[in-house]
Structures are given as C-alpha cells and as structure tokens.
Design a protein around this motif. Structure first.
Motif, PDB file in Angstrom:
ATOM      1  N   UNK A   1      42.796   9.938  34.257  1.00  0.00           N
ATOM      2  CA  UNK A   1      42.340  11.088  35.042  1.00  0.00           C
ATOM      3  C   UNK A   1      43.359  11.485  36.108  1.00  0.00           C
ATOM      4  N   UNK A   2      44.044  10.483  36.666  1.00  0.00           N
ATOM      5  CA  UNK A   2      45.061  10.759  37.687  1.00  0.00           C
ATOM      6  C   UNK A   2      46.323  11.354  37.077  1.00  0.00           C
ATOM      7  N   UNK A   3      46.612  10.988  35.833  1.00  0.00           N
ATOM      8  CA  UNK A   3      47.857  11.420  35.191  1.00  0.00           C
ATOM      9  C   UNK A   3      47.784  12.825  34.612  1.00  0.00           C
ATOM     10  N   UNK A   4      46.644  13.185  34.066  1.00  0.00           N
ATOM     11  CA  UNK A   4      46.520  14.444  33.322  1.00  0.00           C
ATOM     12  C   UNK A   4      46.915  15.700  34.110  1.00  0.00           C
TER      13      UNK A   4
ATOM     14  N   UNK B   1      56.213  13.921  24.314  1.00  0.00           N
ATOM     15  CA  UNK B   1      57.224  12.954  24.756  1.00  0.00           C
ATOM     16  C   UNK B   1      57.514  13.053  26.260  1.00  0.00           C
ATOM     17  N   UNK B   2      57.820  14.247  26.790  1.00  0.00           N
ATOM     18  CA  UNK B   2      58.079  14.316  28.242  1.00  0.00           C
ATOM     19  C   UNK B   2      56.854  13.987  29.085  1.00  0.00           C
ATOM     20  N   UNK B   3      55.653  14.320  28.598  1.00  0.00           N
ATOM     21  CA  UNK B   3      54.446  13.980  29.343  1.00  0.00           C
ATOM     22  C   UNK B   3      54.243  12.467  29.393  1.00  0.00           C
ATOM     23  N   UNK B   4      54.585  11.795  28.307  1.00  0.00           N
ATOM     24  CA  UNK B   4      54.484  10.336  28.290  1.00  0.00           C
ATOM     25  C   UNK B   4      55.335   9.709  29.382  1.00  0.00           C
ATOM     26  N   UNK B   5      56.519  10.258  29.584  1.00  0.00           N
ATOM     27  CA  UNK B   5      57.421   9.759  30.636  1.00  0.00           C
ATOM     28  C   UNK B   5      56.808   9.995  32.016  1.00  0.00           C
ATOM     29  N   UNK B   6      56.167  11.147  32.207  1.00  0.00           N
ATOM     30  CA  UNK B   6      55.558  11.464  33.503  1.00  0.00           C
ATOM     31  C   UNK B   6      54.280  10.659  33.748  1.00  0.00           C
ATOM     32  N   UNK B   7      53.501  10.436  32.695  1.00  0.00           N
ATOM     33  CA  UNK B   7      52.221   9.739  32.845  1.00  0.00           C
ATOM     34  C   UNK B   7      52.399   8.259  33.176  1.00  0.00           C
ATOM     35  N   UNK B   8      53.400   7.618  32.563  1.00  0.00           N
ATOM     36  CA  UNK B   8      53.527   6.157  32.611  1.00  0.00           C
ATOM     37  C   UNK B   8      53.520   5.577  34.033  1.00  0.00           C
ATOM     38  N   UNK B   9      54.350   6.060  34.966  1.00  0.00           N
ATOM     39  CA  UNK B   9      54.327   5.469  36.318  1.00  0.00           C
ATOM     40  C   UNK B   9      53.015   5.707  37.056  1.00  0.00           C
ATOM     41  N   UNK B  10      52.358   6.825  36.776  1.00  0.00           N
ATOM     42  CA  UNK B  10      51.069   7.108  37.407  1.00  0.00           C
ATOM     43  C   UNK B  10      50.022   6.114  36.912  1.00  0.00           C
TER      44      UNK B  10
END
Length: 331
Positions: free
Chosen positions: A54-57, A97-106
């Motif tokens: 929920x925080x990443x989306x 792919x780019x969203x996966x990179x952004x989501x991971x640290x969150x």
C-alpha cells in the motif's frame, strides 16, 4: 483509479482479490505457528507485507502517466486492435521493471521492523532449496514487490474491462489518450500524404468544373485528425469542418463493416453514435450548435435513408423510435 484504490489503508489488506498472503509452503507453516499460539506474529507479518504494498503503489502514478504521454502511434494501434486488457499489457511492458526498482526499498523499510520478517528469508531460502517454494518467493522484499505489482496490474485490468464495456460512463485520461486523439492519430498516419496524392489527381478535373482549390479545403478534410490546424480559421470554415466530421462519424457508427474493419468496434447502436459525438463536443472538436443540428435533423428523419444505406438494411422500429425521440433537441 487502481493507484488510488490500492495506495491507501487496507487497499491490499482489505481486498481479497489482491491481498498478499504467505506463499505456498510458508502458508502451511503459518497455520502450524497459529496452532502453537504464535498467530499474532504471523498476522503482523501478513499485515506488514500488505502495508508495504500500500505504501509503494502511489509511486506508480508518475511512471504510468509518463507511459501514457510517451505512447507512440504504433502503441495506440496495438491497443485499439488488442484484447480487453491491451492497455494493461501496455502498462505492464512499459512500467513493471522500473516500478519494481522503485517499490523494493519502500517495501524493505515497511517490513524491516517486523520480527518474523527477519526469519522469512532464512526459512524461505531453505524451503526453496528443497523445492517447496519458488525461488522468486524466497526473498521477502522481492516477493512482496512482485505481489504489489501483480495487484496493481490486476486492478488496472479490471478498470480497463469496465471502461471498454461503458466508455462514456467510465471515461478516463488513458481512454481519451488511446481511443480519442491518439486513436485518430493512429488511423491518420500517412493520411495527409495520401490525400495530397489524391488531390493532385483530381484538381485538374475540379478546375474544368470551375472550382478553384483553396488551402482551407484540405484542412477541412483533415479536421477530424488535426483540429488544431483550423484554430485560427474563419468561423464558417471551422463550422463546415465540424459538420463534415459530425456527419461522417454518425454514418461511420452505423456502417457495421467499417466499424468492425476500421474502427475495431464489435457492436454499435445509435446511442453509441451520439455518445461519441458528445465526446467530440467535450474535446471541442464539435460545437454544441452543430451537434444539436445533427440531433434535430435526425429526429426529423433527414438521415434515415443514409443510415439504412450504411447498414445495408432498414432501420429497426426501436432505431426509428430512438431517432424520433431526439425531437426535443434545440439548435
């Protein structure tokens, strides 16, 4: 939107269709932990996974909007001709792919404070080595990131299906982008050149009839695809272009062969036709005055013969009733 629905408290946790549960073998192990009185720890982990999603989306919004803005004519053509989730497939290809990179640290920040999360990787890694769990699911943060993306694209797909069933009632920015201006651009690729070639062939014949070809005439013919070219034209020229577009699109929505072959529409009704003309009014391609004129003329039966020729069959009783009921329209 899918981002707004998921990127809030209980967006994942409270939605059974996208709720993130422990994978495979670990779900069975969780049942055992609950049976031994450690259910609270399991629930904390499941909640943390869903809260992380929920925080990443919300981070997805910028990339999704960027994908729409960068959409090419080829992309639009594929979407128009594609299946009921072709827009979703476009987003998946362009942004996963780019969203996966952004989501991971969150996701990592959201799960690091949960005690059981620290043991997940060790237990899951062992289970994966024994073939009890997919390797992709052996890392907690990677697993949650993947599930968050799965949920996002699932919800986008659900929204797309609704939009395709009721494009007017559920209109959106992506709908306008794909099925509005960009769809016209997709169909218009090369059109100015084709028209210019055709005009070179017919202009001599027009001249023998005493007709002098003027540049505005070509802009009128291309108005549906390039309305901006008549932005500074005389009012009567723009109105002539609007009349041409309104009549052509009204006929096209009743021409079933063209609808299937050219516009990729499976079923058409008169209400669909006027709904689309209404959309063109909202996009300021048609004026209210021209649209009302079409309504009044339709109510009076002026277009009945043309519509029947387009369909290749008589208008049904319900079609005639629909047209006659447009009589309340005013110019």
């Amino acid at each position: 939107s899918a981002v707004a629905l998921l990127g809030r408290n209980d967006g994942f946790l409270g939605n059974a269709k996208v709720r993130i549960e422990l994978p495979g073998f670990l779900a069975d192990a969780a049942k055992l932990l609950k049976a031994t009185g450690q259910g609270k720890r399991v629930d904390e982990l499941v909640m943390a996974m869903n809260r992380a999603a929920e925080a990443a989306v919300p981070q997805a919004k910028a990339l999704l909007v960027g994908a729409v803005k960068s959409m090419s004519v080829d992309d639009a053509v594929k979407i128009v001709k594609g299946n009921e989730t072709s827009v979703t497939q476009f987003f998946t290809t362009k942004t996963r792919e780019p969203l996966g990179v952004q989501f991971l640290p969150i996701v990592a920040r959201a799960t690091e404070k949960v005690a059981l999360a620290k043991k997940y990787d060790a237990v899951a890694g062992k289970a994966a080595s024994l073939g009890l769990l997919k390797k992709d699911d052996a890392n907690l943060n990677g697993y949650v990131t993947g599930k968050a993306l799965d949920g996002l694209y699932f919800m986008i797909g659900e929204e797309e299906k609704k939009i395709r069933k009721d494009p007017v009632g559920t209109g959106s920015a992506i709908l306008k982008k794909v099925f509005g201006a960009d769809a016209r651009a997709a169909r218009s690729a090369g059109r100015p050149d084709r028209l210019a070639r055709r005009l070179r062939a017919v202009k001599p014949a027009l001249k023998t009839l005493g007709i002098e070809w003027e540049p505005w005439m070509q802009q009128v013919m291309l108005y549906y695809y390039y309305p901006e070219r008549l932005a500074k034209a005389n009012a009567w020229v723009k109105q002539l272009a609007e009349i041409l577009v309104a009549c052509e699109q009204f006929e096209a929505y009743s021409n079933r062969r063209r609808g299937q072959d050219y516009y990729a529409r499976k079923k058409e009704t008169l209400s669909d036709a006027f709904a689309y003309l209404g959309t063109l009014e909202q996009e300021k391609i048609l004026s209210r005055k021209v649209l009302n004129a079409v309504r009044v003329l339709s109510a009076g039966g002026a277009f009945d013969t043309i519509l029947e020729e387009a369909r290749g069959e008589p208008l049904t009783r319900s079609d005639r009733r629909y047209l006659r009921n447009l009589v309340g329209a005013r110019i």
